[in-house]
Design a protein around this motif. Sequence first.
Motif, PDB file in Angstrom:
ATOM      1  N   ALA A  94       0.769  -1.149   0.106  1.00 37.27           N
ATOM      2  CA  ALA A  94      -0.156   0.150  -0.061  1.00 37.27           C
ATOM      3  C   ALA A  94       1.110   1.502  -0.029  1.00 37.27           C
ATOM      4  CB  ALA A  94      -0.992   0.056   1.348  1.00 37.27           C
ATOM      5  N   ILE A  95       0.773   2.130  -0.833  1.00 30.33           N
ATOM      6  CA  ILE A  95       1.384   3.317  -0.940  1.00 30.33           C
ATOM      7  C   ILE A  95       0.328   4.405  -1.476  1.00 30.33           C
ATOM      8  CG2 ILE A  95       2.050   2.753  -3.291  1.00 30.33           C
ATOM      9  CD1 ILE A  95       4.703   4.452  -2.933  1.00 30.33           C
ATOM     10  N   GLY A  96       0.805   5.491  -0.911  1.00 31.25           N
ATOM     11  CA  GLY A  96      -0.246   6.817  -1.148  1.00 31.25           C
ATOM     12  C   GLY A  96       0.119   7.972  -0.428  1.00 31.25           C
ATOM     13  N   GLY A  97      -0.748   9.108  -0.550  1.00 32.63           N
ATOM     14  CA  GLY A  97      -0.106  10.310   0.241  1.00 32.63           C
ATOM     15  C   GLY A  97      -1.084  11.342  -0.386  1.00 32.63           C
ATOM     16  N   GLY A  98      -0.376  12.741  -0.106  1.00 34.17           N
ATOM     17  CA  GLY A  98      -1.317  13.747  -0.522  1.00 34.17           C
ATOM     18  C   GLY A  98      -0.216  14.959  -0.486  1.00 34.17           C
ATOM     19  N   GLY A  99      -0.836  16.088  -0.488  1.00 32.09           N
ATOM     20  CA  GLY A  99      -0.334  17.432  -0.032  1.00 32.09           C
ATOM     21  C   GLY A  99       0.150  18.000  -1.443  1.00 32.09           C
ATOM     22  N   ALA A 100       0.243  17.286  -2.559  1.00 37.23           N
ATOM     23  CA  ALA A 100       0.395  17.665  -3.784  1.00 37.23           C
ATOM     24  C   ALA A 100       0.197  16.483  -4.832  1.00 37.23           C
ATOM     25  CB  ALA A 100       1.993  17.923  -3.975  1.00 37.23           C
ATOM     26  N   ALA A 101      -0.203  16.785  -6.096  1.00 37.95           N
ATOM     27  CA  ALA A 101      -0.554  15.866  -6.946  1.00 37.95           C
ATOM     28  C   ALA A 101       0.578  14.764  -7.598  1.00 37.95           C
ATOM     29  CB  ALA A 101      -1.174  16.478  -8.140  1.00 37.95           C
ATOM     30  N   MET A 102       0.047  13.696  -7.626  1.00 38.30           N
ATOM     31  CA  MET A 102       1.123  12.616  -7.948  1.00 38.30           C
ATOM     32  C   MET A 102       1.232  12.824  -9.626  1.00 38.30           C
ATOM     33  SD  MET A 102       3.344  10.156  -7.946  1.00 38.30           S
ATOM     34  CE  MET A 102       3.647   9.523  -6.356  1.00 38.30           C
ATOM     35  N   PRO A 103       2.259  12.881 -10.148  1.00 36.35           N
ATOM     36  CA  PRO A 103       2.573  13.172 -11.722  1.00 36.35           C
ATOM     37  C   PRO A 103       2.104  11.783 -12.214  1.00 36.35           C
ATOM     38  CG  PRO A 103       4.458  14.127 -10.802  1.00 36.35           C
ATOM     39  CD  PRO A 103       3.533  13.346  -9.758  1.00 36.35           C
ATOM     40  N   GLN A 104       1.237  11.770 -13.341  1.00 37.07           N
ATOM     41  CA  GLN A 104       0.493  10.602 -13.851  1.00 37.07           C
ATOM     42  C   GLN A 104       1.715   9.751 -14.328  1.00 37.07           C
ATOM     43  OE1 GLN A 104      -2.374  11.442 -16.775  1.00 37.07           O
ATOM     44  NE2 GLN A 104      -3.040   9.283 -17.221  1.00 37.07           N
ATOM     45  N   ALA A 105       2.790  10.164 -14.898  1.00 36.72           N
ATOM     46  CA  ALA A 105       3.743   9.061 -15.299  1.00 36.72           C
ATOM     47  C   ALA A 105       4.386   8.381 -14.066  1.00 36.72           C
ATOM     48  CB  ALA A 105       4.932  10.082 -16.368  1.00 36.72           C
ATOM     49  N   VAL A 106       4.448   9.016 -13.042  1.00 37.78           N
ATOM     50  CA  VAL A 106       5.354   8.370 -12.036  1.00 37.78           C
ATOM     51  C   VAL A 106       4.203   7.341 -11.365  1.00 37.78           C
ATOM     52  CG1 VAL A 106       6.156   8.600  -9.447  1.00 37.78           C
ATOM     53  CG2 VAL A 106       6.463  10.436 -11.496  1.00 37.78           C
ATOM     54  N   ALA A 107       2.877   7.591 -11.307  1.00 34.25           N
ATOM     55  CA  ALA A 107       1.928   6.972 -10.830  1.00 34.25           C
ATOM     56  C   ALA A 107       1.770   5.407 -11.804  1.00 34.25           C
ATOM     57  CB  ALA A 107       0.600   7.386 -10.660  1.00 34.25           C
ATOM     58  N   GLN A 108       2.003   5.689 -12.975  1.00 34.40           N
ATOM     59  CA  GLN A 108       1.842   4.627 -14.123  1.00 34.40           C
ATOM     60  C   GLN A 108       3.105   3.785 -13.923  1.00 34.40           C
ATOM     61  OE1 GLN A 108      -0.765   4.430 -15.669  1.00 34.40           O
ATOM     62  NE2 GLN A 108      -0.228   2.521 -16.628  1.00 34.40           N
ATOM     63  N   ARG A 109       4.341   4.333 -13.582  1.00 32.27           N
ATOM     64  CA  ARG A 109       5.462   3.822 -13.345  1.00 32.27           C
ATOM     65  C   ARG A 109       5.272   2.741 -12.194  1.00 32.27           C
ATOM     66  NH1 ARG A 109      11.745   5.702 -12.472  1.00 32.27           N
ATOM     67  NH2 ARG A 109      12.506   3.516 -12.127  1.00 32.27           N
ATOM     68  N   LEU A 110       4.888   3.225 -10.996  1.00 32.37           N
ATOM     69  CA  LEU A 110       4.577   2.351  -9.912  1.00 32.37           C
ATOM     70  C   LEU A 110       3.853   1.117 -10.103  1.00 32.37           C
ATOM     71  CD1 LEU A 110       4.164   5.225  -7.160  1.00 32.37           C
ATOM     72  CD2 LEU A 110       5.945   3.387  -7.352  1.00 32.37           C
ATOM     73  N   PHE A 111       2.650   1.395 -10.963  1.00 30.57           N
ATOM     74  CA  PHE A 111       1.726   0.442 -11.377  1.00 30.57           C
ATOM     75  C   PHE A 111       2.498  -0.593 -12.130  1.00 30.57           C
ATOM     76  CE2 PHE A 111      -1.745  -1.604 -13.899  1.00 30.57           C
ATOM     77  CZ  PHE A 111      -2.326  -2.208 -12.820  1.00 30.57           C
ATOM     78  N   GLU A 112       3.122  -0.279 -13.362  1.00 30.13           N
ATOM     79  CA  GLU A 112       3.674  -1.084 -14.435  1.00 30.13           C
ATOM     80  C   GLU A 112       4.716  -2.068 -13.659  1.00 30.13           C
ATOM     81  OE1 GLU A 112       4.566   1.370 -17.588  1.00 30.13           O
ATOM     82  OE2 GLU A 112       2.294   1.482 -18.290  1.00 30.13           O
ATOM     83  N   GLN A 113       5.543  -1.248 -12.690  1.00 27.40           N
ATOM     84  CA  GLN A 113       6.845  -1.783 -12.354  1.00 27.40           C
ATOM     85  C   GLN A 113       6.756  -2.800 -11.076  1.00 27.40           C
ATOM     86  OE1 GLN A 113      10.254   0.701 -12.556  1.00 27.40           O
ATOM     87  NE2 GLN A 113      11.618  -0.653 -11.619  1.00 27.40           N
ATOM     88  N   PHE A 114       5.771  -2.282  -9.941  1.00 24.03           N
ATOM     89  CA  PHE A 114       5.707  -2.961  -8.850  1.00 24.03           C
ATOM     90  C   PHE A 114       4.050  -3.486  -8.538  1.00 24.03           C
ATOM     91  CE2 PHE A 114       9.009   0.452  -8.544  1.00 24.03           C
ATOM     92  CZ  PHE A 114      10.047  -0.525  -8.329  1.00 24.03           C
ATOM     93  N   GLY A 115       3.178  -2.992  -9.504  1.00 28.59           N
ATOM     94  CA  GLY A 115       1.874  -3.564  -9.166  1.00 28.59           C
ATOM     95  C   GLY A 115       1.156  -2.544  -8.160  1.00 28.59           C
ATOM     96  N   LEU A 116       1.748  -1.401  -7.914  1.00 33.58           N
ATOM     97  CA  LEU A 116       1.202  -0.420  -6.713  1.00 33.58           C
ATOM     98  C   LEU A 116       0.457   0.599  -7.559  1.00 33.58           C
ATOM     99  CD1 LEU A 116       4.386  -0.146  -4.934  1.00 33.58           C
ATOM    100  CD2 LEU A 116       2.506  -1.505  -4.045  1.00 33.58           C
ATOM    101  N   ARG A 117      -0.898   0.604  -6.939  1.00 34.18           N
ATOM    102  CA  ARG A 117      -1.764   1.852  -7.234  1.00 34.18           C
ATOM    103  C   ARG A 117      -1.527   2.805  -6.174  1.00 34.18           C
ATOM    104  NH1 ARG A 117      -5.589   0.173 -10.996  1.00 34.18           N
ATOM    105  NH2 ARG A 117      -5.922  -2.208 -11.237  1.00 34.18           N
TER     106      ARG A 117
END
Length: 578
Positions: free
Chosen positions: A344-367
């Motif tokens: 489980a990974i998440g947070g706030g305070g600023a928007a997560m860039p879409q490309a970084v979020a996509q890399r987390l999902f594709e490389q580690f299966g993390l949403r």
Amino acid sequence: MTAVTSSQPDQPAAKVPAHYRFWPKRLPYRLTPPANSLWQNLAVSALRYPDKAALVFFGRTFSYAEVLQKAERLAACLHGLGVKKGDRVVLCMQNCPQLVIAHFAILRANAVVVPVNPMNRAEELKHYINDPDAKVAITTADLADELAQASDALPASERLSHLIVTHFTDAFDAQVQGENAPPAAWMAWLTTRHAPPSLSGGQVVAWIDALAAAGEAPQHTAGPADLAILPYTSGTTGLPKGCMHTHASIMHNTVASCLWGTGTPENVTLAVVPMFHITGMVSQMHAAIYAAATMVVMPRWDRDLAGRLISAWRVTHWTNIPTMVIDLLASPHFDQYDLSSLVAIGGGGAAMPQAVAQRLFEQFGLRYAEGYGLTETAAPSHSNPPDAPKQQCLGIPFMSTDARVVNPDTLQEVPQGEQGEIIIHGPEVFAGYWKRPDATAEAFIEFEGKKFFRSGDLGHVDEDGYFFLTDRLKRMINASGFKIWPAEVEALMFRHPAIQEACIISAKDSYRGETVKAVVVLRASHKGKLTEQELIDWCREHMAVYKIPRIVQFVDALPKSGSGKVMWRTLQEAEQTK
């Protein structure tokens, strides 16, 4: 045990919120939190898991039994120093085991935690002593001088009577080696033994002496309705305001955060989000203690230390600021780290860039699940469902929470998709601002027979009931998740003898998202005698580092309205077009 309701909302089917279609199926819409104090969460976890690791700090492990015992001893010391039920105690330090122990000791003594950002300087710290009428503060040795200076600068009747001081090495072995070792650049900061400061009219108490003090802690009588935490938040005008949170409001989001993130005693949390901040305090620290999880504590952010700790301790849960993830992924040593334990990974305070979020999902299966909340809402008022997150989105209203978007002028709900002000109703919402009934009255409205908090943030809701942030009604700068209020920075800058006028606006920053820019008019007597860098250096001495203007622009005059008010928005719009 936490009782939870499994019934559907008491409303016609046609009015069931759209986001319930994406609600985690394992969870109820609402919950009934435990009817006890926050202290008892630690007591229960220590009773159930006395030998389990509660905290890990540079390889040094603290069991739940040890944390409980130290908090009990510190509570006895506070009681001996005259701390009574409802008294406010300042807690000012970076993440470390002592912060957790002190936080719960204050609660154990039936007192109120006043969490203070350790980056504040003496001029700023004065307000956090005199506004809550605090007589006792707990801090680390590297910050003790600043607190002592702040106290000494106050009138005698408003000063601290006691300052409890700990060294980081009270909690870890300075000779630690390997993956648990601090970065070399931190060693002087963490290991230097500072002489205790003098405290005018008061007494400085060493941490080890405080834990060895004779006497017993008072009977624990605090309950859900009692004040527990008084975190401060700034605003568009004036000094920071204390947000009154009871044991009940913090308890709700503690339990809700634990359930939402699948909290179990087997969780291992990377505790790097600052625990003086409401998110780190509630969603990280309190949720972990409630679940009897293990927190691997980092006092500051360092990407390679984070990578080593996640790998070595098999971290499962990581609440963060998106810039931390971006930084870790950019490490030249990243291929040496094992992130496979993260679930489980998440947070706030600023928007997560879409490309970084996509890399987390594709490389580690993390949403990556983003969330949204304020100091006034005990951290999350909204969060993305872990199994159905939307990127660059605030999420859906949190457990037990009703949130709407209204026209900020008419206070009528706007149609789906239209921009308006986000308002929030729920058990996590604060009771009001400390000593500020005027500000409290302005912060709330009655809507459909319920009391809603006005967030000051503008957003809209999509067809699925997910909320998106679009703008700010309040004047605020968000730099890497740190909220900076221009009025507060301007007030501090006006103390410089060369400044005639100053206006603080945001400037674009490729890493922080936004940064602070000062547009300054110098007094005629100082023109040509002060450089931009000299002014920045002065700010560094007088305010927290995240508030310091990174850019200074000298001008001959600031734009003014017919009534003489500085037209900050004109300057802001001009900056945005660059």
